[in-house]
Design a protein around this motif. Sequence first.
Motif, PDB file in Angstrom:
ATOM      1  N   ASP A 157       0.901  -1.232  -0.194  1.00 12.77           N
ATOM      2  CA  ASP A 157      -0.216  -0.084   0.550  1.00 12.77           C
ATOM      3  C   ASP A 157       1.272   1.192   0.174  1.00 12.77           C
ATOM      4  OD1 ASP A 157      -2.568  -1.432   0.104  1.00 12.77           O
ATOM      5  OD2 ASP A 157      -2.412  -1.383   2.296  1.00 12.77           O
ATOM      6  N   GLU A 202       3.243   6.217   4.433  1.00  8.21           N
ATOM      7  CA  GLU A 202       2.699   5.127   3.384  1.00  8.21           C
ATOM      8  C   GLU A 202       0.878   5.578   4.329  1.00  8.21           C
ATOM      9  OE1 GLU A 202       4.095   3.038   7.384  1.00  8.21           O
ATOM     10  OE2 GLU A 202       3.130   4.685   8.835  1.00  8.21           O
ATOM     11  N   ARG A 205      -4.556   4.632   8.051  1.00  9.24           N
ATOM     12  CA  ARG A 205      -5.543   3.468   8.270  1.00  9.24           C
ATOM     13  C   ARG A 205      -6.864   4.477   8.602  1.00  9.24           C
ATOM     14  NH1 ARG A 205      -8.083   0.346  12.206  1.00  9.24           N
ATOM     15  NH2 ARG A 205      -9.336  -1.525  11.645  1.00  9.24           N
ATOM     16  N   ARG A 206      -7.953   3.235   7.828  1.00 11.44           N
ATOM     17  CA  ARG A 206      -9.635   4.300   7.658  1.00 11.44           C
ATOM     18  C   ARG A 206      -9.212   5.810   7.376  1.00 11.44           C
ATOM     19  NH1 ARG A 206     -13.610   1.725  10.054  1.00 11.44           N
ATOM     20  NH2 ARG A 206     -12.962  -0.248  10.640  1.00 11.44           N
ATOM     21  N   HIS A 672     -15.577   3.372   6.081  1.00  9.01           N
ATOM     22  CA  HIS A 672     -14.347   1.776   6.075  1.00  9.01           C
ATOM     23  C   HIS A 672     -13.289   2.870   5.721  1.00  9.01           C
ATOM     24  CE1 HIS A 672     -17.707  -1.161   7.317  1.00  9.01           C
ATOM     25  NE2 HIS A 672     -17.939  -0.544   6.095  1.00  9.01           N
ATOM     26  N   GLY A 673     -13.014   3.903   5.371  1.00 11.52           N
ATOM     27  CA  GLY A 673     -12.149   4.622   4.768  1.00 11.52           C
ATOM     28  C   GLY A 673     -12.478   5.777   4.201  1.00 11.52           C
TER      29      GLY A 673
END
Length: 679
Positions: A157, A202, A205-206, A672-673
């Motif tokens: 990712d 990077e 998350r979410r 969810h993101g």
Amino acid sequence: MTPPRIRLPLLHDGGRAQVTCEYKCGNACAHEPPNPSGNDYMGDIVTDVISRRRALQAGAAVAFTATGIGSLSGSAAADEQRGGGHTPGLNFDRVQPNTLDAVVVPKGYEQAIVIRWGDPVLPGAPKFDFDKQTAAAQAKQFGFNNDFAALMPLPGDNQLLVTNHEYTSENFMFKGYSSANPTREQAEIGWAAHGLSVVEVEPVRRSGALRPVIGRYNRRITMTTPFRITGPAAGSDLLKTSADPTGTVALGTLNNCAGGVTPWGTILSGEENFNQYWANAGQTPEPVKSRAVRYGVTTGATARKWERFDKRFDMLQEPNEVNRFGYVIELDPNDPDSTPVKHTALGRFKHECANIRVARDGRVVAYSGDDERFEYLYKFVSKNKMRPGNSKAARRYNMTLLDEGTLYVARFTGDSPASEIDGTGKLPSDKRFDGSGEWIPLASGNRSFVPGMTAEEVYVFTRLAGDKVGATKMDRPEDVQASPKTGKVYVALSNNVERGVTPGKESATEINPRNNNKHGHVLELTEHDPLSLRFDWWLFMVCGDPNSPDTYFAGFPKDQVSPITSPDNVAFDQYGNLWIATDSANALGINDGLYGVPVDGPQRGNLKLFLTVPRGGETCGPIVQERVVTVCVQHPGEVDGANADNPVSHWPDGGASQPRPAVVAVWKPGRHGPDRIGS
């Protein structure tokens, strides 16, 4: 809520602050444009003094209209009342023009800083300390004034963020800075703050946020990084210096503006306003002097005084060093040990960018604009064909494609009677500014097509070649991008307040239809295929206040679009929408921003403001991915009267902090993101 009004400073070309002009382009707009050629515009004639006076009066009226932010906001509000159209990728509530010291994004969107000037890039980089800067630290930290940016995929990712660092603004980097007596350490910090950064990032998350990682690909390119000079001018006597008698190895790159990502996974970056870094051109003998003058090289001492600390910046001592800058460079971000190159076959001028199309037969075509008033638009067609794949061997081979081929310059012809182009921006009787054009060959390999110039001279003094063949003088051609959906090529032409204003200067033409052009325009160019030597063109957008009669938005109702001035960088999203970043929006009394606009369908021309950057800043290097948009915010707080001892912006860190150029990520939060941009 109506944003607070601020008193705006006296502005230079197209609305840029004088202090920005000093450091960004060496006060280019305060000097006579260096193009003295008398190239005629095919299909038009020079307008007379009466037309110029009328254009100036019209320009003054436009300026008066543009003083109120409320009047500019009204057209956008009208669109929201009507509901506008639904275009995939552009379904967001447009941002209202403002002068806030913040990045402003649409309702329901979030933002976060990715990386800022001075943040660590390489292992061992110290934490940034504004008051204790060193050249050694800066060489490991994120550089100054980020412009072009690209996000390159990595396995998994993570991505590689590759960013240009166009120029340094020493008054905003050092407290108590003396422009008359800079220190060697300050000069060396400047050398290290130029160039490029490669940084692994990077996902958070979410979220759509991106976080820097000290990864194995991370790299800093500075003014001391070795570059290979490649292509037909490599080894020329015009490129040899005492430090490099071979004429094949140059140290560093500077004033890197826009760029591009190649189909084989490398980065192209344009060396733009390199002329301002070299001193004493006015004391050099002929023909060195006249050639330097054509490029606007500083005649006396430079603003930064680097010539005091390294003789290569003094043309009296090293007359050829300046000839080693002004090229398109290429960098392989996937190989941190590779040596970047300078491609002489693409010519030497103030490259804003270089972007690639691949022809059906596998040859590649690179487009590039020369970002100065009355300069030219170019393209290069490779001799050899691209190899598929992204292996290291394929990339190494494909990096040679831009070293052999043919270099062209553009000539435009309008299809309307000259009498209908009066310099006011009034549409001709066919209701569009349009016509045809041709690509004129300049050189191919060791063969010159320009009378009186060798091939080496064409590649090193490309502006002179364009003069000789009668190329069309443009209003600062900046970023050039081809639509991935239609193949049409879009060119941002930023502005040109010299057009038609001074007696003896070229007046409006159909391709550059306004005298005293403060706001610029966007050109749409159609080729049968990328190898074609003929093309059709029309102006997709004539920028400015939609309330003004001299603006045009592809025929879309003007009471429904956002105001825009000085288009600079362009990009496309996955749906084929054009995104435009601006430089010098102060010409309308508002902050710079990023806009999205459909180029096809019933909403063609419906320009929408997506975000704005802080006061004094410039919007650069837009990347529009499916779920994240990133922009580079360059020179925040850079307004006349401000400096490091008197900052007027405290973005991005707030409080009493110094302003710092930075990269910003924007996204629409979902369950969810991040959701799709403009969904």
